[in-house]
Motif scaffolding. Structure first.
Motif, PDB file in Angstrom:
ATOM      1  N   GLN A 108       0.822  -1.203   0.000  1.00 37.10           N
ATOM      2  CA  GLN A 108       0.000   0.000   0.000  1.00 37.10           C
ATOM      3  C   GLN A 108       0.858   1.256   0.000  1.00 37.10           C
ATOM      4  OE1 GLN A 108      -3.449  -0.641   2.140  1.00 37.10           O
ATOM      5  NE2 GLN A 108      -4.102   1.488   2.261  1.00 37.10           N
ATOM      6  N   ILE A 109       1.923   1.241   0.799  1.00 34.78           N
ATOM      7  CA  ILE A 109       2.754   2.434   0.940  1.00 34.78           C
ATOM      8  C   ILE A 109       3.668   2.648  -0.268  1.00 34.78           C
ATOM      9  CG2 ILE A 109       4.757   3.299   2.247  1.00 34.78           C
ATOM     10  CD1 ILE A 109       3.280   2.289   4.784  1.00 34.78           C
ATOM     11  N   THR A 110       4.248   1.576  -0.779  1.00 32.83           N
ATOM     12  CA  THR A 110       5.231   1.731  -1.852  1.00 32.83           C
ATOM     13  C   THR A 110       4.634   1.724  -3.258  1.00 32.83           C
ATOM     14  OG1 THR A 110       5.635  -0.664  -1.882  1.00 32.83           O
ATOM     15  CG2 THR A 110       7.061   0.692  -0.478  1.00 32.83           C
ATOM     16  N   VAL A 111       3.405   1.217  -3.391  1.00 30.20           N
ATOM     17  CA  VAL A 111       2.803   1.107  -4.728  1.00 30.20           C
ATOM     18  C   VAL A 111       1.457   1.839  -4.814  1.00 30.20           C
ATOM     19  CG1 VAL A 111       2.001  -0.483  -6.522  1.00 30.20           C
ATOM     20  CG2 VAL A 111       3.967  -1.112  -5.088  1.00 30.20           C
ATOM     21  N   LYS A 112       0.471   1.347  -4.083  1.00 33.75           N
ATOM     22  CA  LYS A 112      -0.884   1.884  -4.223  1.00 33.75           C
ATOM     23  C   LYS A 112      -0.978   3.363  -3.853  1.00 33.75           C
ATOM     24  CE  LYS A 112      -3.502  -2.421  -3.582  1.00 33.75           C
ATOM     25  NZ  LYS A 112      -4.497  -3.122  -2.722  1.00 33.75           N
ATOM     26  N   ASP A 113      -0.394   3.730  -2.724  1.00 38.67           N
ATOM     27  CA  ASP A 113      -0.460   5.123  -2.265  1.00 38.67           C
ATOM     28  C   ASP A 113       0.900   5.795  -2.342  1.00 38.67           C
ATOM     29  OD1 ASP A 113      -3.202   4.935  -1.682  1.00 38.67           O
ATOM     30  OD2 ASP A 113      -2.775   3.998   0.252  1.00 38.67           O
ATOM     31  N   TYR A 153      -1.291  11.259   5.827  1.00 37.63           N
ATOM     32  CA  TYR A 153      -1.808   9.948   5.432  1.00 37.63           C
ATOM     33  C   TYR A 153      -2.255   9.200   6.684  1.00 37.63           C
ATOM     34  CZ  TYR A 153      -1.867   5.291   3.232  1.00 37.63           C
ATOM     35  OH  TYR A 153      -2.234   4.066   2.748  1.00 37.63           O
ATOM     36  N   THR A 154      -3.336   8.453   6.558  1.00 37.69           N
ATOM     37  CA  THR A 154      -3.836   7.666   7.688  1.00 37.69           C
ATOM     38  C   THR A 154      -3.821   6.186   7.339  1.00 37.69           C
ATOM     39  OG1 THR A 154      -5.255   9.460   8.470  1.00 37.69           O
ATOM     40  CG2 THR A 154      -5.779   7.239   9.227  1.00 37.69           C
ATOM     41  N   ILE A 155      -3.158   5.411   8.182  1.00 38.31           N
ATOM     42  CA  ILE A 155      -3.196   3.952   8.044  1.00 38.31           C
ATOM     43  C   ILE A 155      -4.445   3.458   8.763  1.00 38.31           C
ATOM     44  CG2 ILE A 155      -2.043   1.783   8.599  1.00 38.31           C
ATOM     45  CD1 ILE A 155       0.613   3.282   8.573  1.00 38.31           C
ATOM     46  N   PRO A 156      -5.418   2.938   8.032  1.00 39.62           N
ATOM     47  CA  PRO A 156      -6.661   2.514   8.684  1.00 39.62           C
ATOM     48  C   PRO A 156      -6.456   1.243   9.495  1.00 39.62           C
ATOM     49  CG  PRO A 156      -6.700   1.931   6.357  1.00 39.62           C
ATOM     50  CD  PRO A 156      -5.438   2.710   6.574  1.00 39.62           C
ATOM     51  N   PRO A 157      -7.211   1.061  10.564  1.00 44.01           N
ATOM     52  CA  PRO A 157      -7.112  -0.175  11.363  1.00 44.01           C
ATOM     53  C   PRO A 157      -7.662  -1.355  10.572  1.00 44.01           C
ATOM     54  CG  PRO A 157      -8.916   1.190  12.143  1.00 44.01           C
ATOM     55  CD  PRO A 157      -8.209   2.001  11.103  1.00 44.01           C
ATOM     56  N   TYR A 161       5.642  -9.135  -2.023  1.00 45.99           N
ATOM     57  CA  TYR A 161       5.973  -7.977  -1.177  1.00 45.99           C
ATOM     58  C   TYR A 161       6.736  -8.400   0.079  1.00 45.99           C
ATOM     59  CZ  TYR A 161       2.983  -5.739  -4.499  1.00 45.99           C
ATOM     60  OH  TYR A 161       2.451  -5.276  -5.684  1.00 45.99           O
ATOM     61  N   ALA A 162       7.110  -9.692   0.109  1.00 44.91           N
ATOM     62  CA  ALA A 162       8.007 -10.175   1.154  1.00 44.91           C
ATOM     63  C   ALA A 162       9.338 -10.588   0.527  1.00 44.91           C
ATOM     64  CB  ALA A 162       7.385 -11.364   1.884  1.00 44.91           C
ATOM     65  N   ASN A 163       9.548 -10.200  -0.723  1.00 45.67           N
ATOM     66  CA  ASN A 163      10.787 -10.505  -1.443  1.00 45.67           C
ATOM     67  C   ASN A 163      11.137  -9.288  -2.291  1.00 45.67           C
ATOM     68  OD1 ASN A 163      12.949 -12.128  -2.548  1.00 45.67           O
ATOM     69  ND2 ASN A 163      11.721 -12.247  -4.410  1.00 45.67           N
ATOM     70  N   VAL A 164      11.862  -8.353  -1.683  1.00 50.49           N
ATOM     71  CA  VAL A 164      12.031  -7.044  -2.340  1.00 50.49           C
ATOM     72  C   VAL A 164      13.490  -6.564  -2.301  1.00 50.49           C
ATOM     73  CG1 VAL A 164       9.684  -6.227  -2.095  1.00 50.49           C
ATOM     74  CG2 VAL A 164      11.220  -6.008  -0.162  1.00 50.49           C
ATOM     75  N   PRO A 165      14.447  -7.357  -2.809  1.00 50.18           N
ATOM     76  CA  PRO A 165      15.859  -6.951  -2.730  1.00 50.18           C
ATOM     77  C   PRO A 165      16.190  -5.697  -3.522  1.00 50.18           C
ATOM     78  CG  PRO A 165      15.599  -8.853  -4.166  1.00 50.18           C
ATOM     79  CD  PRO A 165      14.283  -8.655  -3.475  1.00 50.18           C
ATOM     80  N   PHE A 166      15.373  -5.379  -4.547  1.00 43.01           N
ATOM     81  CA  PHE A 166      15.624  -4.186  -5.351  1.00 43.01           C
ATOM     82  C   PHE A 166      14.605  -3.079  -5.076  1.00 43.01           C
ATOM     83  CE2 PHE A 166      17.751  -7.498  -7.868  1.00 43.01           C
ATOM     84  CZ  PHE A 166      18.979  -6.898  -8.074  1.00 43.01           C
ATOM     85  N   GLY A 167      13.851  -3.213  -3.993  1.00 45.41           N
ATOM     86  CA  GLY A 167      12.852  -2.197  -3.687  1.00 45.41           C
ATOM     87  C   GLY A 167      11.545  -2.442  -4.419  1.00 45.41           C
ATOM     88  N   LEU A 168      10.613  -1.492  -4.261  1.00 41.49           N
ATOM     89  CA  LEU A 168       9.268  -1.644  -4.809  1.00 41.49           C
ATOM     90  C   LEU A 168       8.769  -0.337  -5.414  1.00 41.49           C
ATOM     91  CD1 LEU A 168       7.620  -3.642  -1.895  1.00 41.49           C
ATOM     92  CD2 LEU A 168       7.843  -4.468  -4.243  1.00 41.49           C
TER      93      LEU A 168
END
Length: 513
Positions: free
Chosen positions: A89-94, A386-390, A442-449
């Protein structure tokens, strides 16, 4: 009364300096350690009690069952994200809320750092990314493949010429020299042979540029940079020594001048950046149109960050790959079979298409990057509220303000048994066609996202595949009496390294083709 005021004043000072800054996340309802534990961790970090990689794994594990938690980089609060969906959500969607990197060190008065793609922020970053992206497409990588291919053959031929049964090498030094030659020719238009000419100017300046300090000296420099950038500037402290910065800037400027005066065209990065300056390359991903013409300083800054990534980060991938292959000859033999098959079916030559077709090579490198990511963590800065919703029971909405920093510990994610069973085991089969669909991307990101992912990923993988193709065609990589097993990561270095070197042997194979 006087002493009462003194004690009271000291108590207030201690609270606002040593306690209040570490309540930042608690006040927002974000889980965090107690003040005592935060200070204990800070002290342990300062005295370098354990490697940074272990610190990140512990931090990740301590937040088990939570999507995020509040942590502190000395006095700087950072939100640690450990949930892959929230990372997405943080690195792609938003992404538009988190476009910038966090500056761990000030880069004032250092143009090569201020102007490079990694350090740029906001619209300046977007414009530069838009300008550079066309230079890193598959078609442009194919254009530069010949330069890398020549370096790899030159590199392996040298050791073959030694005509020894086993050549013992310190692989960190060896692969750094190879990476230096690749970056010198492909990014700076300079031909080197750092294996034969060990003290060439380009390599020596690369060592200076990547020496950020170790031990007590490095720690003091780090603390001054982090706690007081103004003091660092007054003391004349620089992230990169002035002589190295001047060397790389002058190499680029003189190279550009020579090309423009003499009409020289060379299939390398300088050529691509000069084409971008003329507006002849179009971006395939970002719609932004560059508003400012690339200056010579801009080109030097991009070439410099590309050099740093190749000199250190790519070399790290290479020597850890060699290490894992030496420890597991069955995996090495399987990779050599793939290489032999290509050589037998292509008259002994390697093409860009061959490189792209090596599935088992991909698997081996993917597992190396999973187990030994040279980028320890990902970071972002919130650029607008930005708000991270629960999502889970007990969570509260987390309000992030402009300037809030976020970190995502790769070493925790990559060693989480939830995503990688038996994470300490080196197992390329995790990334086979049958199994890789089971891995959370998104649990395998050696080159970032996302848009901030490493722009040089294709180049790094092409370079690594090419050198291992030629190396394993001629040699077995073997353990020697000096090989450290298991590897012990250094506590005092800021890179993924040990303190005794990566000693391995190259043993000539019996000719099969």
């Amino acid at each position: 009364m006087f002493w009462f005021l003194v004690v009271g004043g000291l108590a207030i000072l201690i609270y606002y300096v040593f306690v209040n800054p570490f309540k930042y996340w608690a006040k927002r309802g974000v889980p965090q350690d107690t003040i005592f534990k935060i200070w204990l961790k800070t002290v342990l970090d300062i005295i370098q009690y354990r490697p940074a990689t272990d610190n990140l794994r512990k931090l990740y594990d301590d937040l088990s069952g939570k999507r995020y938690g509040g942590v502190y980089q000395l006095f700087t609060p950072m939100l640690c994200i450990r949930d892959p969906e929230l990372i997405k959500q943080i690195t792609v969607k938003d992404f538009d809320h988190f476009t910038d990197h966090f500056n761990f060190f000030p880069t004032n008065n250092e143009p090569l750092w201020e102007k490079n793609l990694f350090s740029l922020k906001g619209e300046k970053w977007r414009e530069m990314r838009s300008t550079l992206s066309p230079s890193f497409t598959s078609s442009k990588m194919k254009l530069m493949f010949g330069l890398i291919n020549d370096c790899a053959k030159q590199f392996v031929n040298y050791y073959e010429e030694q005509n020894e049964n086993i050549v013992q090498l310190e692989m960190r030094d060896t692969f750094t020299r190879f990476a230096n030659d690749v970056i010198a020719t492909s990014a700076f238009g300079v031909t080197c042979d750092s294996i034969r000419n060990r003290d060439n100017e380009f390599y020596l300046n690369g060592k200076i540029a990547t020496n950020f300090g170790e031990g007590v000296t490095g720690l003091l420099k780090f603390l001054i940079f982090t706690l007081s950038p103004k003091l660092a500037n007054k003391l004349g402290l620089r992230f990169t020594k002035a002589e190295a910065s001047m060397f790389f800037t002058n190499v680029i400027k003189s190279n550009i001048k020579s090309r423009e005066l003499n009409g020289i065209i060379r299939p390398d990065m300088i050529h691509l950046l000069l084409e971008a300056r003329k507006g002849k390359l179009k971006d395939e991903e970002l719609e932004a149109i560059p508003k400012e013409k690339l200056t010579d300083e801009d080109i030097a800054a991009q070439a410099f960050i590309f050099f740093l990534a190749g000199f250190d980060t790519v070399a790290t991938l290479m020597y850890f790959t060699a290490y894992e292959l030496a420890l597991q000859p069955d995996i090495q033999a399987k990779l050599q079979q793939e290489i032999d098959d290509i050589l037998n079916n292509s008259n002994g030559s390697l093409t860009y298409e061959n490189v792209a077709s090596m599935k088992y090579m991909d698997m081996v490198l993917s597992e190396t990057l999973r187990k030994w990511p040279s980028t320890f963590l990902l970071d972002r800065v919130c650029v607008k509220p930005y708000t991270i919703p629960p999502v889970r029971e007990g969570e509260k909405p987390v309000r992030l303000e402009k300037g809030d920093a976020i970190m995502m510990p790769l070493f925790g994610l990559h060693y989480d048994p939830k995503y990688y069973p038996e994470p300490e085991r080196f197992d390329p089969e995790r990334f086979s066609d049958e199994n890789k669909s089971k891995i959370n991307p998104y649990a395998n990101v050696p080159f970032g996202l996302g848009p901030r992912a490493c722009i040089g990923m294709r180049f790094a993988l092409m370079e690594t595949k090419t050198v291992f193709f030629y190396l394993l065609a001629k040699f077995d990589i073997v353990v020697t009496e000096k090989t450290q097993i298991p590897i012990i990561i250094s506590k005092t270095k800021f890179t993924l390294d040990n303190d005794v070197g990566f000693w391995m042997g190259l043993k000539l194979r019996k000719a099969k083709h």
